[in-house]
Design a protein around this motif. Structure first.
Motif, PDB file in Angstrom:
ATOM      1  N   LYS A  84      -6.791  -5.981  -2.941  1.00  0.00           N
ATOM      2  CA  LYS A  84      -6.092  -7.165  -3.449  1.00  0.00           C
ATOM      3  C   LYS A  84      -5.754  -6.932  -4.919  1.00  0.00           C
TER       4      LYS A  84
ATOM      5  N   GLU B 162       8.340  -6.844  -2.865  1.00  0.00           N
ATOM      6  CA  GLU B 162       8.151  -6.199  -1.566  1.00  0.00           C
ATOM      7  C   GLU B 162       9.029  -4.957  -1.480  1.00  0.00           C
TER       8      GLU B 162
ATOM      9  N   ILE C 107       4.601  -4.026  -2.936  1.00  0.00           N
ATOM     10  CA  ILE C 107       3.725  -4.306  -1.796  1.00  0.00           C
ATOM     11  C   ILE C 107       4.523  -4.201  -0.511  1.00  0.00           C
ATOM     12  N   ASN C 108       3.807  -3.969   0.606  1.00  0.00           N
ATOM     13  CA  ASN C 108       4.496  -3.928   1.894  1.00  0.00           C
ATOM     14  C   ASN C 108       4.443  -5.305   2.544  1.00  0.00           C
ATOM     15  N   HIS C 109       5.251  -5.423   3.574  1.00  0.00           N
ATOM     16  CA  HIS C 109       5.302  -6.679   4.304  1.00  0.00           C
ATOM     17  C   HIS C 109       4.983  -6.353   5.747  1.00  0.00           C
ATOM     18  N   PRO C 110       4.146  -6.996   6.435  1.00  0.00           N
ATOM     19  CA  PRO C 110       3.529  -8.286   6.154  1.00  0.00           C
ATOM     20  C   PRO C 110       2.126  -8.200   5.576  1.00  0.00           C
ATOM     21  N   ASP C 111       1.587  -6.985   5.391  1.00  0.00           N
ATOM     22  CA  ASP C 111       0.191  -6.833   4.970  1.00  0.00           C
ATOM     23  C   ASP C 111      -0.064  -7.193   3.509  1.00  0.00           C
ATOM     24  N   HIS C 112       0.973  -7.151   2.694  1.00  0.00           N
ATOM     25  CA  HIS C 112       0.860  -7.406   1.256  1.00  0.00           C
ATOM     26  C   HIS C 112      -0.108  -6.446   0.578  1.00  0.00           C
ATOM     27  N   LYS C 113      -0.105  -5.192   1.036  1.00  0.00           N
ATOM     28  CA  LYS C 113      -0.933  -4.155   0.409  1.00  0.00           C
ATOM     29  C   LYS C 113      -0.084  -3.371  -0.571  1.00  0.00           C
TER      30      LYS C 113
END
Length: 141
Positions: A44, A82, A105-111
């Motif tokens: 996070k 994103e 960040i990537n979608h949908p993981d939001h990493k």
């Protein structure tokens, strides 16, 4: 359409929230970077730590970088984009908020998947747009 994911520097390494600023500085030196994302549990994103932060908010204040933790400088909510967003949106966001580095960040993981720096902008965007970007970001210095 060029995307954030196409211009980012992939594989951004986080500094842990409880790592010391001295540890973060060594990582910056080893990686040849001037900023690291600060990550907590499950990657996070908590903030961005810059070499300038270490100097001005720790060393210049007489604090010990071997004792101050990265999380101590993680103030506010970090600006992110994103990876599938348009590169022009990247520039607009960085200009609007006067930031020189932007976590991706990537979608949908939001990493966290990468970082975009001024150097990434310069390498991947048209020269005239880079000039506008630099002018906007440096106007406040």
């Amino acid at each position: 359409m060029t995307t954030a994911g196409e211009i980012m520097h992939p594989g951004a390494e986080c500094v842990g929230e409880f790592d010391t600023l001295a540890d973060a500085a060594r990582t910056m030196r080893e990686r040849g970077v001037g900023a690291l994302p600060i990550c907590g549990d499950n990657q996070k994103l908590l903030g961005i730590l810059t070499d300038r932060d270490i100097v001005l908010k720790c060393v210049a204040e007489g604090l010990d970088p071997n004792k101050v933790r990265a999380v101590d400088l993680a103030i506010g909510r970090p600006m992110v984009i994103e990876e599938d967003e348009d590169a022009e949106q990247v520039l607009q966001l960085m200009e609007q908020h006067l930031v020189r580095r932007l976590p991706v960040i990537n979608h949908p993981d939001h990493k966290l998947v990468g970082m975009i720096s001024e150097a990434d902008i310069a390498r991947n965007m048209p020269q005239e747009r880079v000039a506008e970007f630099v002018s906007a970001i440096c106007a406040e210095d």
